[in-house]
Scaffold this motif. Sequence first.
Motif, PDB file in Angstrom:
ATOM      1  N   ASN A   1       0.810  -1.226   0.000  1.00 42.19           N
ATOM      2  CA  ASN A   1       0.000   0.000   0.000  1.00 42.19           C
ATOM      3  C   ASN A   1       0.840   1.270   0.000  1.00 42.19           C
ATOM      4  O   ASN A   1       0.544   2.225   0.718  1.00 42.19           O
ATOM      5  CB  ASN A   1      -0.976   0.012   1.185  1.00 42.19           C
ATOM      6  N   VAL A   2       1.908   1.273  -0.791  1.00 37.09           N
ATOM      7  CA  VAL A   2       2.748   2.462  -0.949  1.00 37.09           C
ATOM      8  C   VAL A   2       2.393   3.103  -2.280  1.00 37.09           C
ATOM      9  O   VAL A   2       2.495   2.457  -3.328  1.00 37.09           O
ATOM     10  CB  VAL A   2       4.252   2.102  -0.891  1.00 37.09           C
ATOM     11  N   GLU A   3       1.964   4.338  -2.233  1.00 32.98           N
ATOM     12  CA  GLU A   3       1.532   5.062  -3.430  1.00 32.98           C
ATOM     13  C   GLU A   3       2.739   5.603  -4.204  1.00 32.98           C
ATOM     14  O   GLU A   3       3.742   5.997  -3.600  1.00 32.98           O
ATOM     15  CB  GLU A   3       0.629   6.230  -3.049  1.00 32.98           C
ATOM     16  N   GLU A   4       2.616   5.654  -5.531  1.00 32.71           N
ATOM     17  CA  GLU A   4       3.687   6.214  -6.361  1.00 32.71           C
ATOM     18  C   GLU A   4       4.011   7.642  -5.971  1.00 32.71           C
ATOM     19  O   GLU A   4       5.165   8.061  -6.001  1.00 32.71           O
ATOM     20  CB  GLU A   4       3.299   6.172  -7.845  1.00 32.71           C
ATOM     21  N   SER A   5       3.013   8.398  -5.573  1.00 31.43           N
ATOM     22  CA  SER A   5       3.217   9.800  -5.197  1.00 31.43           C
ATOM     23  C   SER A   5       4.073   9.956  -3.945  1.00 31.43           C
ATOM     24  O   SER A   5       4.601  11.032  -3.691  1.00 31.43           O
ATOM     25  CB  SER A   5       1.872  10.493  -4.992  1.00 31.43           C
ATOM     26  N   ALA A   6       4.241   8.878  -3.176  1.00 31.45           N
ATOM     27  CA  ALA A   6       5.031   8.927  -1.945  1.00 31.45           C
ATOM     28  C   ALA A   6       6.516   8.656  -2.178  1.00 31.45           C
ATOM     29  O   ALA A   6       7.339   8.861  -1.290  1.00 31.45           O
ATOM     30  CB  ALA A   6       4.494   7.912  -0.934  1.00 31.45           C
ATOM     31  N   ILE A   7       6.875   8.207  -3.380  1.00 34.49           N
ATOM     32  CA  ILE A   7       8.244   7.780  -3.682  1.00 34.49           C
ATOM     33  C   ILE A   7       9.141   8.989  -3.945  1.00 34.49           C
ATOM     34  O   ILE A   7       8.750   9.942  -4.602  1.00 34.49           O
ATOM     35  CB  ILE A   7       8.242   6.849  -4.911  1.00 34.49           C
ATOM     36  N   ASP A   8      10.372   8.912  -3.441  1.00 36.13           N
ATOM     37  CA  ASP A   8      11.381   9.931  -3.713  1.00 36.13           C
ATOM     38  C   ASP A   8      11.464  10.126  -5.235  1.00 36.13           C
ATOM     39  O   ASP A   8      11.614   9.145  -5.969  1.00 36.13           O
ATOM     40  CB  ASP A   8      12.725   9.459  -3.150  1.00 36.13           C
ATOM     41  N   PRO A   9      11.373  11.353  -5.712  1.00 39.51           N
ATOM     42  CA  PRO A   9      11.377  11.566  -7.166  1.00 39.51           C
ATOM     43  C   PRO A   9      12.684  11.166  -7.860  1.00 39.51           C
ATOM     44  O   PRO A   9      12.713  11.014  -9.080  1.00 39.51           O
ATOM     45  CB  PRO A   9      11.118  13.068  -7.313  1.00 39.51           C
ATOM     46  N   ARG A  10      13.752  10.953  -7.094  1.00 38.96           N
ATOM     47  CA  ARG A  10      15.019  10.506  -7.684  1.00 38.96           C
ATOM     48  C   ARG A  10      15.001   9.016  -7.995  1.00 38.96           C
ATOM     49  O   ARG A  10      15.874   8.505  -8.689  1.00 38.96           O
ATOM     50  CB  ARG A  10      16.187  10.812  -6.749  1.00 38.96           C
ATOM     51  N   PHE A  11      14.036   8.283  -7.454  1.00 41.43           N
ATOM     52  CA  PHE A  11      13.946   6.840  -7.618  1.00 41.43           C
ATOM     53  C   PHE A  11      13.029   6.495  -8.784  1.00 41.43           C
ATOM     54  O   PHE A  11      12.129   7.252  -9.122  1.00 41.43           O
ATOM     55  CB  PHE A  11      13.395   6.184  -6.351  1.00 41.43           C
TER      56      PHE A  11
END
Length: 124
Positions: A92-102
């Motif tokens: 349940n980890v949303e794409e919007s929560a990911i570090d933008p460098r990843f």
Amino acid sequence: MLTTTDYVGTLFDNDSNPNKITLAFTMAVKALEKGHSATVILMMDAVHLAPPKALDSINIGAPFEPAAKLLAAFMEKGGQVLVCKACMVHNNVEESAIDPRFSIISGDDVVELLMSAKGSLQLN
């Protein structure tokens, strides 16, 4: 995203195992320092390490650097952090929560990277 990389470190644990996190990024930085391309893949519970600042509180002490400092060095030297999409969905980890460098990758990408790498370290 690179289609090939010399070194792949796969990380499966979240911040409940700071030793594995620290070791994963320490070895990945060492690979870059030796002139190799390097990738760390966050899989299973490790996807919880993908948001910005998620490594800020991880510091196991000497002789190791704090995890946030290791990540900064890794990114500065050209390393890439990849996050397993299926593992994100499962946790349940949303794409919007990911570090933008990843970058977010599929299982097919994981297999391709591992099969083409010169070496890997799997911390599970």
